[in-house]
Motif scaffolding. Sequence first.
Motif, PDB file in Angstrom:
ATOM      1  N   ASP A 150      64.757  65.148  25.249  1.00 24.72           N
ATOM      2  CA  ASP A 150      66.071  65.345  25.457  1.00 24.72           C
ATOM      3  C   ASP A 150      66.449  67.237  25.486  1.00 24.72           C
ATOM      4  N   GLU A 151      65.827  67.429  24.745  1.00 19.15           N
ATOM      5  CA  GLU A 151      66.007  69.158  24.490  1.00 19.15           C
ATOM      6  C   GLU A 151      65.426  69.960  25.696  1.00 19.15           C
ATOM      7  N   ARG A 207      67.532  69.191  28.740  1.00 23.33           N
ATOM      8  CA  ARG A 207      68.913  69.730  28.682  1.00 23.33           C
ATOM      9  C   ARG A 207      68.566  71.316  29.068  1.00 23.33           C
ATOM     10  N   GLU A 219      70.033  73.432  32.512  1.00 16.69           N
ATOM     11  CA  GLU A 219      70.900  74.450  32.185  1.00 16.69           C
ATOM     12  C   GLU A 219      70.001  75.735  33.085  1.00 16.69           C
TER      13      GLU A 219
END
Length: 330
Positions: free
Chosen positions: A302-303, A306, A310
Motif C-alpha cells: 500500500d505505501e 501510494r 504521488e
Amino acid sequence: MAAIRIGKISFWHVHAWDYTKETQAHPDTEITAVWDENPERGREEAAKLGVPFFAELDELLASGIDAVIVDAPTRLHRDVMVASACAGKHIFTEKVLAPTLREVREILDEVQKNNVKLTVSLPRLNDGYTLAISEALQEGLVGRVTQVRVRLSHNGATAGWLPEHFYDLEDCGGGALIDLGCHPMYLTRLFLGEDPAEISAQFGYVTGKPVEDNAVVTLGTPSGAVGIAETGFVNRFSPFAIEVHGTDGTLLYGAPESKLLLRTGTKGEEYAERWHELPIPTNRSSAFAQWIGHIQNDTSADENVRMAVELTRLMEAAYRSANEKRNIAI
C-alpha cells in the motif's frame, strides 16, 4: 512451495537485467517466458535465459506464468499492465508506474479488480540512509522542515553510455527527470512530509537531445517549506546528495561521502556546535523481495503504491510546468 513463474515483459530498460538477476538469485522465483516489443531483442534475451519467447503478449500471459516484471518503454506501461492485471498476473514494474494519473488509475482499477499484487521499483525508499533520515525527522531533530534538497545525476549523455532510446520522447515520456529524476523526486516528497501545493520545473538541453538532459524541480508547500529535486545526464562527478534543513537543525548525506551528518539545537550544546555522524542501518529488503513476499503472504504494497501514484502526479505536473513555462498548482 512451487517457484513463482515470472514472465519478463521487455528488456528495453537499462535495469532489465538487474531484475532478471534478482529473480534468478531469489530461491522462490524463476523466469519462464519473455515478450518484448522488439522481437529481435526478445528472442536474443530469451535464448540467453533458455526460455521461450512469445511474439504476442497475450500468448505470454497464457503461458502458465504467475507474474510479470515490466521493463517496457514507459509509453507501454498502461497497456501491458492492464493486460497483465486482467489476466490475473502479479506485477513488478520499473518506475514510473505510468506517465499520467489517468493511466495510473486505469492500471490500479484492474489491479484491484483482479486482486493482483503490484509493486513499483522505488529502491531508495529502502536504503539505510532514507530510513535513518526518516527516523531523525520523526524524532524532531531538525525541528520543522523548511527545505529539502536531493540531487542525483550522472554523465550518461555526455559520456555516451546511456542507450540511445532513452532520448526518445515518445517512448520515455521525457528525459533525465522522468528516468533518473524519479529518485530525487520521491525522496524530496518523502522528507518534506506534506503535500506540495505547487511545482515548477526548469529543463536544460546540454547535448541537444530531443529530451531534457538537465533538470531542476522545486516544490512549494502550504507551510512554506521548499523542496528541490535535481537530476541530469550531463554531470560527471556529481555525488548523490541529500540536505534536510529545519528550524532547529540540518541533516546532510552524501556530499560527497556516504555519511549522515546532523547538527541540531535539540540535543544540547555539543550537537549545536559541531556536526555529528549518525549511524545508518542496513537496507530493508528490496522492492522485488517485498513484492514476492506480498504474493506469498497475500498482502499489499500500500505505501509503495501510494508513493508511486504521488510520483506520477508530481512528474506529470513538472512536465506541464516545463512545457507551459509557469508554476503549476497541484
